[in-house]
Design a protein around this motif. Structure first.
Motif, PDB file in Angstrom:
ATOM      1  N   THR A  23       8.355   7.349 -14.654  1.00  0.00           N
ATOM      2  CA  THR A  23       7.603   8.305 -13.833  1.00  0.00           C
ATOM      3  C   THR A  23       7.193   7.728 -12.484  1.00  0.00           C
ATOM      4  OG1 THR A  23       5.552   7.607 -14.938  1.00  0.00           O
ATOM      5  CG2 THR A  23       6.711   9.542 -15.831  1.00  0.00           C
ATOM      6  N   GLY A  24       7.449   6.429 -12.262  1.00  0.00           N
ATOM      7  CA  GLY A  24       7.106   5.844 -10.976  1.00  0.00           C
ATOM      8  C   GLY A  24       6.561   4.435 -11.118  1.00  0.00           C
ATOM      9  N   TYR A  25       6.041   3.928 -10.019  1.00  0.00           N
ATOM     10  CA  TYR A  25       5.494   2.579  -9.964  1.00  0.00           C
ATOM     11  C   TYR A  25       3.980   2.645 -10.162  1.00  0.00           C
ATOM     12  CZ  TYR A  25       9.692   0.148  -8.331  1.00  0.00           C
ATOM     13  OH  TYR A  25      10.922  -0.435  -8.237  1.00  0.00           O
ATOM     14  N   ALA A  26       3.464   1.894 -11.136  1.00  0.00           N
ATOM     15  CA  ALA A  26       2.029   1.841 -11.408  1.00  0.00           C
ATOM     16  C   ALA A  26       1.506   0.443 -11.096  1.00  0.00           C
ATOM     17  CB  ALA A  26       1.751   2.184 -12.875  1.00  0.00           C
ATOM     18  N   LYS A  31       0.832  -1.205   0.000  1.00  0.00           N
ATOM     19  CA  LYS A  31       0.000   0.000   0.000  1.00  0.00           C
ATOM     20  C   LYS A  31       0.868   1.259   0.000  1.00  0.00           C
ATOM     21  CE  LYS A  31      -3.937   2.091   2.414  1.00  0.00           C
ATOM     22  NZ  LYS A  31      -3.344   3.447   2.468  1.00  0.00           N
ATOM     23  N   ALA A  32       1.985   1.245   0.744  1.00  0.00           N
ATOM     24  CA  ALA A  32       2.866   2.408   0.798  1.00  0.00           C
ATOM     25  C   ALA A  32       3.494   2.694  -0.567  1.00  0.00           C
ATOM     26  CB  ALA A  32       3.950   2.191   1.851  1.00  0.00           C
ATOM     27  N   VAL A  33       3.915   1.631  -1.277  1.00  0.00           N
ATOM     28  CA  VAL A  33       4.494   1.817  -2.605  1.00  0.00           C
ATOM     29  C   VAL A  33       3.437   2.350  -3.566  1.00  0.00           C
ATOM     30  CG1 VAL A  33       5.583   0.663  -4.566  1.00  0.00           C
ATOM     31  CG2 VAL A  33       6.231   0.033  -2.231  1.00  0.00           C
ATOM     32  N   ALA A  34       2.213   1.837  -3.451  1.00  0.00           N
ATOM     33  CA  ALA A  34       1.132   2.308  -4.319  1.00  0.00           C
ATOM     34  C   ALA A  34       0.819   3.770  -4.054  1.00  0.00           C
ATOM     35  CB  ALA A  34      -0.120   1.455  -4.111  1.00  0.00           C
ATOM     36  N   ASP A  35       0.769   4.153  -2.787  1.00  0.00           N
ATOM     37  CA  ASP A  35       0.454   5.544  -2.443  1.00  0.00           C
ATOM     38  C   ASP A  35       1.569   6.490  -2.887  1.00  0.00           C
ATOM     39  OD1 ASP A  35      -1.908   4.732  -1.302  1.00  0.00           O
ATOM     40  OD2 ASP A  35      -1.150   4.735   0.759  1.00  0.00           O
ATOM     41  N   ALA A  36       2.822   6.060  -2.723  1.00  0.00           N
ATOM     42  CA  ALA A  36       3.963   6.936  -3.025  1.00  0.00           C
ATOM     43  C   ALA A  36       4.378   6.871  -4.495  1.00  0.00           C
ATOM     44  CB  ALA A  36       5.153   6.564  -2.143  1.00  0.00           C
ATOM     45  N   ARG A  37       3.960   5.803  -5.181  1.00  0.00           N
ATOM     46  CA  ARG A  37       4.326   5.580  -6.587  1.00  0.00           C
ATOM     47  C   ARG A  37       5.841   5.457  -6.765  1.00  0.00           C
ATOM     48  NH1 ARG A  37       0.684   6.095 -10.433  1.00  0.00           N
ATOM     49  NH2 ARG A  37       2.284   6.706 -11.957  1.00  0.00           N
TER      50      ARG A  37
END
Length: 326
Positions: free
Chosen positions: A60-63, A17-23
């Motif tokens: 651009t980040g993690y999707a 969840k933290a990776v998803a929120d922070a991308r």
């Protein structure tokens, strides 16, 4: 699909969840209070265990992938249920009591923590505080201490905790020597004597600056602890880098330059994973996190020569501090 879930715990769902929120991994690591490498390694293990990629890596980040979206939705449901259960059980926990051993550097104790510890004792009189002054990291795994209050950018991976502030440093001199500190030139600074932490603390960037930029004959005073730096500057021994929470509390000192983030360090509240649910440890961490948050602007050098909130306050009800334990 049930079999892969056997090896997943709540901390794994929180990480996803933290990776998803922070991308991304760096911000996610900061949010949950672990190192970037730990997040990378554990996320890879989780994806291998599930047999599915949870994120697509882009510039651009993690999707999230479809599988990742399902995991985040499950994490949100678990979070809600755990929070509800915790509220129900909160009133059944035994009152915090017993001895709590806390290790911290002498400078943090004297210049920041002492009034907070006194207030904590008023609120939790059954908890006895045993303070261990040390600039070295004690072994919390061997119970050398229950809680560590440390300034570090690299907390040990075997501990859990909260990053509660960032301690700013700046260059200070005596107000009487610098009546217009904003107009100080480099030549004026070069002509001054300096005070510095000792060479045993040479890994600190503030020490490296003096070693690399100040002539040895200009370093009039060294000390192996932050405690005493401000007193040396006040006594006229020289100019020097000091934590802003110390320098800004003294009207006799002035900043000669803005805080330099290269010299700053994160302030952490740390404990061993086996101790984090102990009532006295939990009470202490929650209390200190809230108290430090109230003075965060001052600690981070944003408040100037005054505190936003006096350090000595009457007892008050603590609000919830964001939990970043893993």
């Amino acid at each position: 699909m049930a079999e892969p879930f056997k090896n997943l715990g709540w901390d794994d769902f929180r990480l996803i969840k933290a990776v998803a929120d922070a991308r991304g991994l760096p911000a996610a690591a900061a949010a949950i209070g672990v190192n970037h490498s730990t997040v990378f390694r554990r996320l890879k293990q989780i994806e291998e265990s599930l047999g599915s990629a949870l994120f697509e890596r882009h510039r651009t980040g993690y999707a999230l992938t479809p599988a990742g979206e399902e995991m985040v939705a499950l994490a949100n449901r678990l979070d809600e249920e755990i929070t509800a259960a915790a509220r129900k059980l909160a009133g059944r926990e035994p009152a915090p009591s017993g001895e709590l051993r806390v290790t911290t550097p002498d400078s943090l104790l004297i210049h920041l923590l002492m009034p907070m510890l006194a207030t904590f004792r008023e609120r939790y009189p059954e908890v006895r505080l045993d303070i261990v002054l040390s600039n070295q990291a004690l072994n919390l795994s061997k119970r050398d201490a229950d809680v560590a209050v440390r300034a570090t950018d690299h907390p040990p991976e075997n501990l859990v905790g909260r990053r509660v502030a960032r301690i700013a440093w700046a260059l200070y001199g005596r107000a009487q020597d610098f009546p217009t500190p904003g107009d100080v030139t480099k030549d004026q600074l070069d002509a001054r004597n300096w005070v510095s932490l000792g060479d045993t603390l040479g890994a600190l960037k503030a020490v490296k600056f003096v070693q690399e930029n100040v002539a040895p004959e200009r370093v009039a005073y060294k000390i192996n602890s932050v405690l005493g730096l401000a007193e040396a500057v006040e006594a006229g021994l020289g100019i020097g880098h000091i934590p802003c929470l110390i320098g800004d509390s003294r009207p006799s000192l002035v900043r000669l330059a803005p805080p330099d983030d290269d010299y700053a360090a994160d302030l952490w509240l740390l404990t061993h994973p086996d101790l984090r649910h102990s009532p006295r440890v939990r009470a202490f961490l929650d209390f200190l996190a809230v108290e430090i948050a109230r003075h965060r602007r001052f600690i981070e050098g944003e408040a100037g020569h005054q505190r936003d909130v006096p350090l000595i306050d009457p007892p008050h009800e603590a609000s919830s501090a964001r939990e970043t334990m893993t």
